[in-house]
Write an enzyme that holds these catalytic residues in place. Structure first.
Site, mmCIF file in Angstrom:
data_model
loop_
_atom_site.group_PDB
_atom_site.id
_atom_site.type_symbol
_atom_site.label_atom_id
_atom_site.label_comp_id
_atom_site.label_asym_id
_atom_site.label_seq_id
_atom_site.Cartn_x
_atom_site.Cartn_y
_atom_site.Cartn_z
ATOM 1 C CG ASN A 36 -0.321 -0.188 2.490
ATOM 2 O OD1 ASN A 36 0.847 -0.573 2.572
ATOM 3 N ND2 ASN A 36 -1.043 0.116 3.545
ATOM 4 C CD GLU A 41 4.841 -0.663 12.561
ATOM 5 O OE1 GLU A 41 3.597 -0.595 12.693
ATOM 6 O OE2 GLU A 41 5.620 -0.098 13.339
ATOM 7 C CB CYS A 90 -1.942 -0.822 8.451
ATOM 8 S SG CYS A 90 -0.872 0.625 8.567
ATOM 9 C CD GLU A 120 8.110 0.685 10.065
ATOM 10 O OE1 GLU A 120 7.053 0.861 9.455
ATOM 11 O OE2 GLU A 120 9.148 0.207 9.555
HETATM 12 P P1 NAD Z 1 1.192 -9.589 3.362
HETATM 13 O O1 NAD Z 1 1.257 -10.032 4.760
HETATM 14 O O2 NAD Z 1 0.489 -10.437 2.378
HETATM 15 O O3 NAD Z 1 2.660 -9.385 2.759
HETATM 16 C C1 NAD Z 1 3.579 -8.482 3.334
HETATM 17 C C2 NAD Z 1 4.972 -8.830 2.859
HETATM 18 O O4 NAD Z 1 5.386 -10.058 3.466
HETATM 19 C C3 NAD Z 1 5.118 -9.038 1.358
HETATM 20 O O5 NAD Z 1 6.345 -8.478 0.931
HETATM 21 C C4 NAD Z 1 5.156 -10.554 1.221
HETATM 22 O O6 NAD Z 1 5.843 -11.009 0.078
HETATM 23 C C5 NAD Z 1 5.891 -10.940 2.479
HETATM 24 N N1 NAD Z 1 5.649 -12.312 2.948
HETATM 25 C C6 NAD Z 1 4.542 -13.068 2.783
HETATM 26 N N2 NAD Z 1 4.714 -14.269 3.388
HETATM 27 C C7 NAD Z 1 5.938 -14.261 3.954
HETATM 28 C C8 NAD Z 1 6.685 -15.201 4.730
HETATM 29 N N3 NAD Z 1 6.195 -16.394 5.045
HETATM 30 N N4 NAD Z 1 7.916 -14.851 5.153
HETATM 31 C C9 NAD Z 1 8.422 -13.629 4.865
HETATM 32 N N5 NAD Z 1 7.768 -12.705 4.129
HETATM 33 C C10 NAD Z 1 6.540 -13.004 3.682
HETATM 34 O O7 NAD Z 1 0.584 -8.118 3.425
HETATM 35 P P2 NAD Z 1 0.103 -7.208 2.212
HETATM 36 O O8 NAD Z 1 -1.130 -7.819 1.672
HETATM 37 O O9 NAD Z 1 1.242 -6.894 1.313
HETATM 38 O O10 NAD Z 1 -0.265 -5.849 2.976
HETATM 39 C C11 NAD Z 1 -1.473 -5.656 3.589
HETATM 40 C C12 NAD Z 1 -1.370 -5.884 5.065
HETATM 41 O O11 NAD Z 1 -0.311 -5.116 5.613
HETATM 42 C C13 NAD Z 1 -2.598 -5.460 5.824
HETATM 43 O O12 NAD Z 1 -2.918 -6.386 6.818
HETATM 44 C C14 NAD Z 1 -2.186 -4.140 6.442
HETATM 45 O O13 NAD Z 1 -2.915 -3.795 7.595
HETATM 46 C C15 NAD Z 1 -0.758 -4.372 6.737
HETATM 47 N N6 NAD Z 1 -0.034 -3.096 6.824
HETATM 48 C C16 NAD Z 1 0.449 -2.696 8.041
HETATM 49 C C17 NAD Z 1 1.099 -1.470 8.147
HETATM 50 C C18 NAD Z 1 1.631 -0.983 9.474
HETATM 51 O O14 NAD Z 1 2.497 -0.127 9.473
HETATM 52 N N7 NAD Z 1 1.178 -1.484 10.598
HETATM 53 C C19 NAD Z 1 1.273 -0.672 7.016
HETATM 54 C C20 NAD Z 1 0.780 -1.123 5.797
HETATM 55 C C21 NAD Z 1 0.133 -2.350 5.712
#
Ligand code: NAD
Length: 487
Positions: free
Chosen positions: A152, A249, A283, A461
């Protein structure tokens, strides 16, 4: 339209590729067209990146912090100079409208680089006096850190992780989300141009397994992930089993509480920002909007009026206010939740459909959506949807809304709108969430810690807190007299 970068990965100051890697197609979410074709990192690429980081880190850590900071601040200037160019890449990669990316994405990255580049020279250990003997603490870097990004806020995520890491004297290997691989490469080029020595910021592409390979690599000292709770649990266990430092995060289902005495237009503006910005893919979004009974009718009327005016469509058109969701899977998930909301008995008050936009038939658009009559037990009020779907709930009493706001496994954020400042502070103090706002929503300046309670994550962060999470403390006791020994 193509956005093909010079190569998939950026290691040791240059672009590299390994065509043996799994193909990774980059899709423009507004049309569904492929705009770039990359390759996920092979094990060889992962090794090259980690080794480049390891080899470069030691000398970087020995530099004077102010000199490291100057390089980051130069990179911040370059980001600002190229703001519109990078915003355009971010728009093509994420589908977010230019109206957002030109003010929010490279701008927030530049702010992080500037902040950490400036503040690190004043970030010191402590002096502890023992009345003669004394001690001091040193903040030392961790070594090679891994950043794993969500889709995002791609360049913001890359900068929020790399800026404090690099400022503290670490090296980083960053893996962007497979959905949005492009702007981290632009950031890597800018770092090099700003004078960052080769090997300190490396970008490797890939899906979850590349992230997992990095998170369990023996040379890596820390993993910082932005992603969903299920991914966070996997990555935190991997890091834990190798005794690595970790920042997580993760997601949320945050409450936004609007009292009767709130400034109506500000509260509505806050609620819309908290649900519709970036097509709801944030998020910290305040997706459970609790509105006190006395203001409810006026709130809903004006909210509906203002929501109807949202301009949805071509992200490259400067007048567009809302773009598509990131991809087909997310589109299916969000429209699926809209169906769930209807089936659960919530009232679909506004939106809920898929707009038909000429020339964008292959895009992943969904209308800004408002549900009323939502109850706390409904899935649309409990689960993270990550789309422009607002649930409006009503409440009568302060203590009641505090209990209901806290009745969630998440704890990323919360907001309160009221003119009664005593109440605002009292309510925020009771809400179990890490990033809170009074009379605003979703601002995340570099000076302020950002992160969650409960399932929403560990660590922070931004701010000096991030410098502490990218360093380890060394305690040094200094004797100024003799050693008293019984032997
Ligand atoms: P996701 O969990 O699908 O993926 C996040 C990242 O993790 C990607 O780069 C992915 O390739 C990697 N990943 C996936 N499986 C993994 C594994 N087993 N080991 C290591 N890396 C792995 O999330 P998304 O769909 O890209 O993003 C949306 C989510 O992120 C939402 O839940 C949102 O709330 C959260 N988010 C949190 C914040 C925050 O700062 N708290 C900010 C933005 C998004």
């Amino acid at each position: 339209m193509t956005m093909q970068p010079k190569a998939s990965h950026y290691i040791n100051g240059r672009f590299v590729d390994d065509e043996q890697g799994q193909p990774l197609e980059v899709i423009y979410p507004a049309t569904g067209e492929m705009i770039a074709r990359l390759h996920a990192a092979t094990p060889n690429i992962v090794e090259l990146a980690v080794e480049a980081a390891r080899a470069a880190q030691d000398q970087w850590a020995r530099m004077r912090p102010a000199d490291r900071g100057r390089i980051l601040r130069r990179a911040a200037d370059l980001l600002r100079e190229r703001n519109d160019e990078i915003a355009r890449i971010e728009t093509m990669d994420t589908g977010k409208p230019m109206q957002e990316t030109t003010v929010a994405d490279p701008a927030s990255a530049a702010e992080a680089l500037e902040f950490f580049g400036g503040v690190v020279a004043g970030y010191h250990g402590e002096f502890i006096d023992f009345g003669g003997p004394f001690a001091y603490t040193r903040r030392e870097p961790l070594g090679v850190c891994v950043g794993i990004g969500a889709w995002n806020y791609p360049i913001q995520g890359a900068a929020w992780k790399s800026a404090p890491a690099l400022a503290m004297g670490n090296a980083m290997v960053f893996k962007p989300s497979e959905n949005t691989p492009l702007t981290a490469l632009a950031l890597a080029e800018i770092y090099t141009e700003a004078g960052l020595p080769d090997g300190l910021f490396n970008v490797v592409q890939g899906f979850g397994q590349v992230g997992a390979a990095l998170a369990s690599h023996p040379v890596v000292a820390k993993v910082s992930l932005t992603g969903s709770v299920p991914t966070g649990k996997k990555v935190l266990s991997l890091a834990g089993s190798h005794m690595k430092h970790a920042t997580m995060e993760l997601g949320g289902k945050s409450p936004l509480v609007i009292f009767d005495d709130a400034d109506l237009e500000n509260a509505i503006g806050g609620a819309m920002l908290a649900n519709f910005y970036s097509t709801g893919q944030i998020c910290s979004n305040g997706t459970r909007v609790f509105v006190q009974n006395g203001i409810y009718d006026r709130f809903l009327d004006r909210l509906t009026e203002r929501t109807k005016k949202i301009v949805i469509g071509d992200p490259l058109d400067p007048d567009t206010q809302m773009g598509p969701l990131i991809n087909a899977a997310q589109h299916e998930k969000v429209t699926g939740y809209i169906d769930i909301g209807k089936a659960e008995g919530a009232t679909l008050h506004h939106g809920g459909g898929v707009p038909h936009l000429q020339g964008f038939e292959g895009g992943f658009f969904v209308e800004p959506t408002i549900f009323t009559g939502v109850t706390d037990d409904m899935r649309i009020a409990r689960e993270e949807i990550f789309g422009p779907v607002m649930s409006v709930l009503t409440f009568a009493e302060e203590s009641e809304v505090i209990d209901r706001a806290n009745d969630t496994e998440f704890g990323l954020s919360a907001g309160v709108f009221t003119r009664d400042l005593t109440r605002a502070h009292r309510v925020i103090a009771e809400i179990k969430a890490g990033s809170c706002w009074i009379n605003h929503y979703n601002l995340a300046p570099a000076e302020l810690p950002f992160g969650g309670f409960k399932q929403s994550g560990v660590g922070r962060e931004n701010s000096l807190a991030a410098l502490s999470h990218y360093s380890q403390l060394k305690s040094v006791y200094v004797e100024t007299g003799d050693v008293e020994s019984p032997y």
